[in-house]
Design an enzyme around this catalytic site. Structure first.
Site, PDB file in Angstrom:
ATOM      1  N   PRO A 193     -11.909 -36.448  28.457  1.00  0.00           N
ATOM      2  CA  PRO A 193     -11.759 -36.025  29.858  1.00  0.00           C
ATOM      3  C   PRO A 193     -13.134 -35.872  30.501  1.00  0.00           C
ATOM      4  CG  PRO A 193     -11.403 -34.157  28.386  1.00  0.00           C
ATOM      5  CD  PRO A 193     -11.623 -35.360  27.509  1.00  0.00           C
ATOM      6  N   ASP A 215     -18.307 -34.390  29.078  1.00  0.00           N
ATOM      7  CA  ASP A 215     -17.049 -34.200  28.361  1.00  0.00           C
ATOM      8  C   ASP A 215     -16.566 -32.785  28.671  1.00  0.00           C
ATOM      9  OD1 ASP A 215     -15.006 -33.726  26.546  1.00  0.00           O
ATOM     10  OD2 ASP A 215     -16.007 -34.708  24.870  1.00  0.00           O
ATOM     11  N   HIS A 216     -15.456 -32.684  29.431  1.00  0.00           N
ATOM     12  CA  HIS A 216     -15.002 -31.382  29.912  1.00  0.00           C
ATOM     13  C   HIS A 216     -14.505 -30.479  28.782  1.00  0.00           C
ATOM     14  CE1 HIS A 216     -14.228 -28.538  32.929  1.00  0.00           C
ATOM     15  NE2 HIS A 216     -13.706 -29.327  33.856  1.00  0.00           N
ATOM     16  N   ARG A 217     -14.268 -31.049  27.606  1.00  0.00           N
ATOM     17  CA  ARG A 217     -13.880 -30.215  26.474  1.00  0.00           C
ATOM     18  C   ARG A 217     -15.044 -29.366  25.976  1.00  0.00           C
ATOM     19  NH1 ARG A 217     -11.714 -35.052  22.766  1.00  0.00           N
ATOM     20  NH2 ARG A 217     -13.806 -35.750  23.403  1.00  0.00           N
ATOM     21  N   VAL A 218     -16.266 -29.803  26.308  1.00  0.00           N
ATOM     22  CA  VAL A 218     -17.473 -29.119  25.841  1.00  0.00           C
ATOM     23  C   VAL A 218     -18.240 -28.499  27.001  1.00  0.00           C
ATOM     24  CG1 VAL A 218     -19.668 -29.413  24.605  1.00  0.00           C
ATOM     25  CG2 VAL A 218     -17.647 -30.728  23.905  1.00  0.00           C
TER      26      VAL A 218
END
Length: 424
Positions: free
Chosen positions: A219, A396-399
């Protein structure tokens, strides 16, 4: 006792390799450590070395073909030794050869056929070789040429020795073959010549696979900022002028070198962006190992400047040039293009003002750097000329959250607009 020569995993992500050239012929003596063949991996051209002594009894994979990792490509043993059992199924068998021959024609491509079943191994004889394309006429000496140019020249029946190369040190590269005539006796192209199918190189296969892994599951969001580069341009001019007056060989500092140095410093200040996504955890790195995107003839590779946060601007500049040069020669070692914690991709030298780059997993971010553009800017209520640079960070929107990435870019922008901050 005869020993197998296997297609080794010469890089961490290698699944198959293309045997570029045999360095030993059948019957040649072999010592442990001798280079038997050159293999194109997914990142570089590497050497396949002997693990046993004797003579090369059999070449099972013709030059120019692809074999899976751990498949049998040759046999080393004693002269006259019976190797039929070794070839017949007691261990690894040769992988089906994948010829790298290009095709031409005008017909509409047929729909893809369903995958064929794997042929069964023959009990007492090696798998038949797939005939290779006829080699070009021999020339005096060994012409410098890239692996891709060498492969395409072999497919087209072109004599590399008759071509003036435009690459580094006169190296023949792919574009040099466009106007070259096929050698006499070369296979004729299909009537019309409306298209040409060129097989994927190992690096192009890897790029395709990695991009599919990134652009789909990751994402991604993008942050863009514009930087006033007037002070950085002045500092760069001063550094290069001082280098000319100094003793020894001067290292010319580029804008990319300064961006790399500033990025490393900003990542040290914002470790939340210097991270890897690891499925069930996030790995935050204490040191900054900065990957730099380098365009090579048949793809892209990202050499890594290790501990960039602890290196001077001139050290980074010299290392980037040295790594980029060997990357274009496909001579990087696996440890030199793996393990990066963040990437920088610069297309400014191609007059690209703005673009977005695709994240290189497991890294959580990449910085896309455009060209420096002279444009009117407002200073103290007056319109004056200025030099501006646009940078876009893919996250990376997860990070990385939006505020986290924005804080990193603000620090990076501040360092570039006040380059003296880089010396502290």
């Amino acid at each position: 006792m005869a020993s197998k020569v296997l297609m080794e995993a010469l890089s961490p992500t290698m699944e198959e390799g293309r045997l570029v050239e045999w360095k030993k012929n059948e019957g040649d003596p072999i010592r442990i450590g001798d280079v038997i063949a050159e293999v194109e991996t997914d990142k570089a051209v590497m050497e396949l070395v002997a693990r046993a002594e004797g003579v090369l009894l059999k070449q099972l994979v013709p030059a120019g073909t692809t074999a899976a990792v751990a498949s049998l490509v040759g046999v080393v043993g004693q002269p006259g030794e019976d190797i039929s059992d070794l070839l017949g199924g007691n261990g690894a068998t040769p992988a089906p050869a994948k010829p790298a021959a290009a095709t031409t024609g005008t017909a509409k491509p047929a729909p893809p056929a369903p995958p064929a079943a794997e042929p069964a191994a023959q009990p007492a004889s090696p798998r038949p070789r797939v005939p290779a394309a006829p080699p070009p006429p021999a020339s005096t000496g060994r012409t410098k040429a890239s692996p891709l140019a060498r492969k395409v020249a072999r497919e087209r029946g072109i004599d590399l020795g008759a071509i003036a190369g435009s690459g580094p040190e006169g190296r023949v590269i792919l574009r040099d073959l466009d106007s070259a005539a096929p050698a006499a006796g070369a296979a004729a192209t299909a009537p019309g010549g409306g298209y040409q199918d060129v097989p994927l190189t190992q690096i192009r296969k890897t790029i395709a696979r990695r991009l599919a892994q990134s652009i789909g599951p990751v994402p991604t969001f993008y942050l863009t900022t514009e930087v006033d580069m007037d002070r950085t341009a002045e500092a760069r001019d001063a550094l290069n002028e001082a280098g000319k007056r100094g003793s020894g060989e001067a290292v010319k500092i580029s804008f990319n070198d300064i961006v790399m140095k500033a990025t490393a410093a900003a990542l040290k200040a914002h470790p939340a962006c210097n991270a890897w996504w690891q499925d069930d955890h996030i790995r935050y790195w204490n040191d900054v190992h900065l990957s730099v995107a380098v365009a090579i003839e048949d793809g892209l590779i990202t050499p890594v400047v290790r501990n960039a946060d602890r290196k001077s601007l001139r050290e980074i500049s010299a290392e980037v040039r040295e790594l980029a040069g060997r990357a274009r020669e496909r001579r990087l070692k696996p440890e030199e293009y793996t393990g990066g914690t963040f990437s920088v991709s610069n297309l400014g030298m191609f007059d690209i003002e703005h673009f977005t780059a695709i994240i290189n997993p497991p890294e959580a971010g990449i910085l896309a750097v455009g060209s420096i553009v002279e444009q009117p800017v407002v200073r103290n209520g007056a319109v004056v000329p200025g030099r501006r640079l646009r940078m876009t960070m893919s996250c990376d929107h997860r990070v990385i959250d939006g505020a986290t990435g924005a804080a990193f870019l603000r620090t990076l922008k501040g360092m570039l607009e006040n380059p003296l901050a880089l010396v502290y």
